[in-house]
Design a protein around this motif. Sequence first.
Motif, PDB file in Angstrom:
ATOM      1  N   TYR A  24       0.823  -1.205   0.000  1.00 26.99           N
ATOM      2  CA  TYR A  24       0.000   0.000   0.000  1.00 26.99           C
ATOM      3  C   TYR A  24       0.854   1.251   0.000  1.00 26.99           C
ATOM      4  CZ  TYR A  24      -4.436  -2.367   0.695  1.00 26.99           C
ATOM      5  OH  TYR A  24      -5.560  -3.126   0.531  1.00 26.99           O
ATOM      6  N   GLU A  25       2.094   1.141   0.470  1.00 23.65           N
ATOM      7  CA  GLU A  25       2.939   2.320   0.551  1.00 23.65           C
ATOM      8  C   GLU A  25       3.542   2.689  -0.801  1.00 23.65           C
ATOM      9  OE1 GLU A  25       6.221   1.909   3.167  1.00 23.65           O
ATOM     10  OE2 GLU A  25       6.589   4.053   3.301  1.00 23.65           O
ATOM     11  N   ASP A  31      12.484  11.937   6.579  1.00 19.16           N
ATOM     12  CA  ASP A  31      11.819  13.030   7.299  1.00 19.16           C
ATOM     13  C   ASP A  31      10.319  13.039   7.027  1.00 19.16           C
ATOM     14  OD1 ASP A  31      14.012  14.027   8.607  1.00 19.16           O
ATOM     15  OD2 ASP A  31      14.539  15.445   7.032  1.00 19.16           O
ATOM     16  N   PHE A  32       9.915  12.635   5.820  1.00 22.06           N
ATOM     17  CA  PHE A  32       8.518  12.753   5.426  1.00 22.06           C
ATOM     18  C   PHE A  32       7.813  11.406   5.291  1.00 22.06           C
ATOM     19  CE2 PHE A  32      10.892  16.215   3.158  1.00 22.06           C
ATOM     20  CZ  PHE A  32      10.572  17.218   4.048  1.00 22.06           C
ATOM     21  N   SER A  33       8.538  10.313   5.436  1.00 23.81           N
ATOM     22  CA  SER A  33       7.932   9.007   5.187  1.00 23.81           C
ATOM     23  C   SER A  33       6.840   8.664   6.196  1.00 23.81           C
ATOM     24  CB  SER A  33       9.006   7.917   5.203  1.00 23.81           C
ATOM     25  OG  SER A  33       9.645   7.851   6.470  1.00 23.81           O
ATOM     26  N   THR A  61       4.496  10.544   7.417  1.00 21.63           N
ATOM     27  CA  THR A  61       3.203  11.079   6.985  1.00 21.63           C
ATOM     28  C   THR A  61       2.599  10.199   5.906  1.00 21.63           C
ATOM     29  OG1 THR A  61       3.908  13.339   7.516  1.00 21.63           O
ATOM     30  CG2 THR A  61       2.022  13.099   6.043  1.00 21.63           C
ATOM     31  N   ILE A  62       3.427   9.719   4.973  1.00 23.15           N
ATOM     32  CA  ILE A  62       2.943   8.835   3.919  1.00 23.15           C
ATOM     33  C   ILE A  62       2.405   7.535   4.529  1.00 23.15           C
ATOM     34  CG2 ILE A  62       3.558   7.578   1.822  1.00 23.15           C
ATOM     35  CD1 ILE A  62       3.560  10.598   1.506  1.00 23.15           C
ATOM     36  N   LYS A  63       3.131   6.978   5.498  1.00 22.10           N
ATOM     37  CA  LYS A  63       2.671   5.759   6.158  1.00 22.10           C
ATOM     38  C   LYS A  63       1.353   5.998   6.901  1.00 22.10           C
ATOM     39  CE  LYS A  63       7.346   3.934   6.905  1.00 22.10           C
ATOM     40  NZ  LYS A  63       8.376   3.598   7.929  1.00 22.10           N
ATOM     41  N   PHE A  64       1.238   7.157   7.518  1.00 18.64           N
ATOM     42  CA  PHE A  64       0.029   7.485   8.268  1.00 18.64           C
ATOM     43  C   PHE A  64      -1.181   7.547   7.339  1.00 18.64           C
ATOM     44  CE2 PHE A  64      -2.684  10.673  10.535  1.00 18.64           C
ATOM     45  CZ  PHE A  64      -2.899   9.938  11.696  1.00 18.64           C
ATOM     46  N   ILE A  65      -1.033   8.209   6.184  1.00 15.06           N
ATOM     47  CA  ILE A  65      -2.123   8.282   5.206  1.00 15.06           C
ATOM     48  C   ILE A  65      -2.470   6.883   4.698  1.00 15.06           C
ATOM     49  CG2 ILE A  65      -2.806   9.176   2.951  1.00 15.06           C
ATOM     50  CD1 ILE A  65      -0.997  11.591   3.471  1.00 15.06           C
ATOM     51  N   LYS A 112       3.699  21.590   1.647  1.00 18.93           N
ATOM     52  CA  LYS A 112       3.203  21.012   2.898  1.00 18.93           C
ATOM     53  C   LYS A 112       4.332  20.353   3.678  1.00 18.93           C
ATOM     54  CE  LYS A 112      -1.365  21.652   2.796  1.00 18.93           C
ATOM     55  NZ  LYS A 112      -2.148  22.281   3.867  1.00 18.93           N
ATOM     56  N   LYS A 113       5.187  19.630   2.969  1.00 15.73           N
ATOM     57  CA  LYS A 113       6.294  18.944   3.651  1.00 15.73           C
ATOM     58  C   LYS A 113       7.151  19.922   4.429  1.00 15.73           C
ATOM     59  CE  LYS A 113       7.077  15.296   0.215  1.00 15.73           C
ATOM     60  NZ  LYS A 113       8.074  14.756  -0.725  1.00 15.73           N
ATOM     61  N   PHE A 114       7.575  20.990   3.766  1.00 19.47           N
ATOM     62  CA  PHE A 114       8.467  21.948   4.409  1.00 19.47           C
ATOM     63  C   PHE A 114       7.752  22.674   5.542  1.00 19.47           C
ATOM     64  CE2 PHE A 114      11.722  22.687   0.746  1.00 19.47           C
ATOM     65  CZ  PHE A 114      12.016  21.336   0.773  1.00 19.47           C
TER      66      PHE A 114
END
Length: 628
Positions: free
Chosen positions: A11-12, A31-33, A35-39, A341-343
């Motif tokens: 799914y990721e 740093d941003f992974s 948030t992707i996992k959370f979604i 959004k990331k920054f």
Amino acid sequence: MDPNCDEFQQYEKPIEGYMASVTDSSMEDTDFSETIKFITQILMEENVDQRPFYDPLSLQITEKSFHDALSPNGTTSTSCNSNSNSSIDDSHESKPFSPDTPVSDLVNHGFQFNSCASSSVSDGPINFDSSITNMLAENIFSNADSVSQFNRGFEEANKFLPPQPQLLTGLESSNFNMMKSRKNHGREEEEGSSNKQSAISVVDEDELSEMFDKALLNVEREFLQNEQPPSSNEGKVRPKKRDSKNKTIDLRNLLLMCSQAMYANDNRNANDLLKQIRQHSSPFGEASQRVAHYFANGLEARLVCDRACAQTFYSSPSTKRITAAEFLKAYQVHFTSPPFKKFAYLFGNEMIMKVAAKAETLHIIDFGILYGFQWPMLIKFLSNREGGPPKLRITGIEFPLPGFRPKERIEETGRRLANYCKRFNVLFEYNALASRKWETIRVEDLKIKSNEVVAVNCVGRFKNLLDESIEINSPRNVVLHLIRKINPDIFTLSTINGSYNSPFFATRFREALFNFSAIYDMLDAVIPKGSEWRRMLEREIMGREVMNVVACEGLERVERPETYKQWQVRNTRAGFKQLPLDSQLMEKFRTKLRQWYHRDFVFDEDSNWMLQGWKGRILYASTCLVPA
């Protein structure tokens, strides 16, 4: 669910068809992974594909429409002549529409408005799916007069439809000419004597009903055919087209001329210009054509049925055809493609981490938490803190949902974050706060304790607060003074940098056009043309914002961004001072921008604001503040 298991990893992976020509930096930057996992985890929840996505701002406005309809002092249609007669055709099944749908098609599909729409509903929109509204319509308007009004509305709506293809092909020409002749005869009689009824009323109602049913069926058929995306064999669409006389069509100039004509109440000229824009715009074309399409929708709503129609289109549940899963997938694309959004998230989290370096309890008050996308990243950072993580308390503030469970979505966000904290061994406490008016929140509602570090956070949601042009005691200033009373250890603020909050329509239209043109151009460069998620972003998120900015006024206009310099003045007056930007963090952002993103993205600094934009236009700004 274990993020290392095979099911989670599948799914990721990037959304199919999306990353064909774009580098997904989130897969290579830890740093941003999170948030992707959370979604991804939310997408894997049961029944998420069936849950509707509720836009909190639309719900807030819809709630106001019910209040206005039920209020004895509300300005309902009693201010209009009860015999002027507008009706809602209940014979048509309720169908979902989107911002791609021209307003004239909404009118032809059963959305009818009378001549006094703007005055009769000036304090709120009409909810056309509401049983209360239908009941009011049935009680106020007679059946005989509604047939006549339906015909007038149908004729008026046809003025805004393109001349080709012919939309009334299902009507026999003889019957149509007879009906047209009787209408014209009726107008002559009406002009000659005010006591005479329109000649259309002598036509048998059953005959009219059958003829209009045929007409509407053909309108719908033509509409569905025209909304199909162009095939891949048609080649690329040029942003500037040439007409039969080989003249270049400048869509931006046509839009500006149309807005000026509308501002001057020159509706005939505005209508002619709008027809030209419609001929050369498309939701499937180049960036300039897509921008023109959605701005034309807003102009048409303003021209055809004024803000009552426009706000209904913005907030009516009949337009809510996307699910929560579809919104999350589209958001995931928006999160991974541009760095904005990331920054903004990483900037706020890094600054909060600094003040919480030795805290035993960290309390975050998040204005506009929604799904809580920012905080999985912070939870992971806290778990790696030297000396162990602090206890994390989050107060999530959001607009309420309709029905008997207004806090449901906010509480779901708390449960998801609690599961994330459990995985990383971070003690967690959550307080869900649903408030329709953030300016009415009190300090005691936030349950602040004496032994904790308090951080207030807001990313892009203060743009929806009303300002001095609507209320003398501006909700923006009231909320800032509330935050000052909290006396936080840090206040992290990210805002949309826009100058289209002018009360003057022509000025607001011009600035909004320039701003959204940059956004659509950016999406063209970073997301493939065939991506359904890009189109969903442009239609369901940005298309609605454009509609609200262009077609709505007063309380109904909820999209009210200001520039970061205007927010700087507000913050100073509220008793805050800015912290200097962290030079190492700014250099980290510049490195990431060079490595992973398009060369036309802009990253800059000004007066302790971190600025992000596209091709020289600043779109986002972030800063950190403390009580002065």
